[in-house]
Design an enzyme around this catalytic site. Structure first.
Site, PDB file in Angstrom:
ATOM      1  N   GLU A  33      -8.149  -8.464  -3.184  1.00 17.06           N
ATOM      2  CA  GLU A  33      -7.362  -7.379  -1.673  1.00 17.06           C
ATOM      3  C   GLU A  33      -7.841  -6.173  -1.537  1.00 17.06           C
ATOM      4  OE1 GLU A  33      -5.998  -9.152   0.359  1.00 17.06           O
ATOM      5  OE2 GLU A  33      -4.977 -11.127  -0.660  1.00 17.06           O
ATOM      6  N   TYR A 116       0.692  -4.478   3.343  1.00 17.48           N
ATOM      7  CA  TYR A 116      -0.107  -5.665   3.416  1.00 17.48           C
ATOM      8  C   TYR A 116      -0.609  -5.942   1.987  1.00 17.48           C
ATOM      9  CZ  TYR A 116      -4.059  -8.752   3.208  1.00 17.48           C
ATOM     10  OH  TYR A 116      -4.890  -9.328   2.579  1.00 17.48           O
ATOM     11  N   ASP A 134      -2.557  -8.441   8.549  1.00 17.57           N
ATOM     12  CA  ASP A 134      -3.746  -7.652   8.531  1.00 17.57           C
ATOM     13  C   ASP A 134      -4.085  -7.812  10.334  1.00 17.57           C
ATOM     14  OD1 ASP A 134      -4.339 -10.487   8.733  1.00 17.57           O
ATOM     15  OD2 ASP A 134      -5.946 -10.136   7.356  1.00 17.57           O
TER      16      ASP A 134
END
Length: 345
Positions: A33, A116, A134
């Site tokens: 991520e 996020y 996102d």
DNA sequence: AAGGCGGGGGT
DNA sequence: ACCCCAGCCTT
């Protein structure tokens, strides 16, 4: 059929096999991520594989030097991600006993983890009902619901987050969250989406109102700053050169580069020579010449770096000098790495 | 609320 | 050229 059901079915049929798709281990999901923030999947994959090999567990990352972490990150950009990654690995190792916290709130406290990423880790790893928003999700929701609120305004950010929460499928949050992002990346693309074969097309407001090409709305503020970089590539009698580490604020923090003379415009050889003493405490080179005849303009999002590499040789011995063959060991910006690749005396 | 922060790929 | 990418942090 409702929105989330369509997303889940589409995802099952169309999901890519990615290196981090076969695990829910927080360390691996976190690593992926962070790397994918503002970064395309295709660009991130080789870096992910390198990191997992070099640092199989979070403790391995924590005990590495920052220089090694930055070196492996070299070329991926947004280097604060690498520095924060390293800092968070230490926190996880030392304060959390090697285990990531399992709530959005706790994850949000960690360096480099924002709304996020906290939502992504909490949902994917711990099955928490958190909505990810996102760039893909902004686009899919703005089009499907026909929302023209700017996605990068304060109001828009709050609005889309609330909307995402309302429509998320908490029964299978892992696949739903990854599914809506994958849908945005592969089907509901920024340019020229193939709406003719889109399962959301019948109820898509943007499609039925012919507004696919104007949604999502984004406030743009792209001002490019022109900068003029003169890199001094010193060479002593033993073929050693000098590197410096960038400190303070600004681009490329903690990466290495040659001694830099930044100016307001292009300068000539005489001006470079005149600045040698102040910059590197050296005078009277035996030779000095411009290495790149062709213009080098290194382009960042908000800066154009007009760059000249000056080769400057001395009949002397540089203390703290680095052998040319050792240059590849240091983390450097792509601009410097490209020069090193082509540089021959 | 706005600006800074990389590099690469698509159009 | 311009836009966008599994955003975050600082001011």
């Amino acid at each position: 059929m409702n929105f989330s059901r369509i997303i889940l079915e589409w995802y099952e049929l169309n999901k890519r096999l990615l290196p981090w798709r076969n695990t829910n281990e927080p360390y691996l999901i976190w690593l992926s991520e962070i790397m994918l923030q503002q970064t395309r999947v295709a660009q991130g994959i080789p870096y992910y594989l390198k990191f997992v090999e070099a640092f199989p567990e979070v403790q391995d990352l924590a005990s590495a030097s920052e220089e090694k972490v930055l070196k492996l990150w070299q070329g991926l950009g947004y280097y604060s991600r690498a520095r924060n990654l390293h800092a968070t690995a230490k926190i996880i190792t030392e304060k959390y006993n090697g285990k990531f916290p399992n709530t959005y709130k706790e994850l949000l406290e960690l360096k480099g983890i924002g709304d996020y990423t906290a939502s992504a880790i909490a949902s994917i790893c711990f099955n928490r009902p958190e909505a990810v928003v996102d760039g893909n999700v902004y686009r899919v929701l703005a089009r499907y619901y026909g929302i023209d609120l700017p996605i990068n305004s304060s109001e828009g950010i709050l609005y889309f987050k609330e909307l995402a929460k309302e429509i998320m499928d908490t029964g299978n949050i892992r696949d739903y969250n990854q599914g809506i992002m994958e849908f945005g990346a592969l089907q509901c693309t920024p340019k020229n989406p193939d709406c003719s074969r889109c399962p959301l097309q019948p109820a898509c407001i943007a499609y039925t109102h012919n507004k696919i090409d104007v949604l999502p709305v984004k406030i743009k503020k792209n001002k490019v700053r022109n900068r003029y970089f003169n890199y001094l590539v010193l060479l002593d009698e033993n073929n050693k050169t000098l590197l410096q580490q960038r400190k303070g604020n600004g681009i490329w923090q903690n990466l290495y580069e040659f001694p830099l003379l930044e100016t307001e415009q292009y300068i000539d050889q005489g001006e470079v020579t005149a600045n040698l003493k102040d910059l590197v405490a050296l005078e009277e080179p035996s030779e000095i010449y411009l290495y790149n005849e062709n213009k080098i303009v290194h382009k960042l999002s908000h800066q154009h770096l007009h760059t000249r590499f000056w080769i400057i040789t001395f009949e002397a011995n540089l203390e703290n000098g680095i052998q040319l063959a050792e240059l590849h060991k240091y983390p450097v910006p792509v601009l410097i790495a490209d020069f090193i690749k082509t540089f021959k005396i």
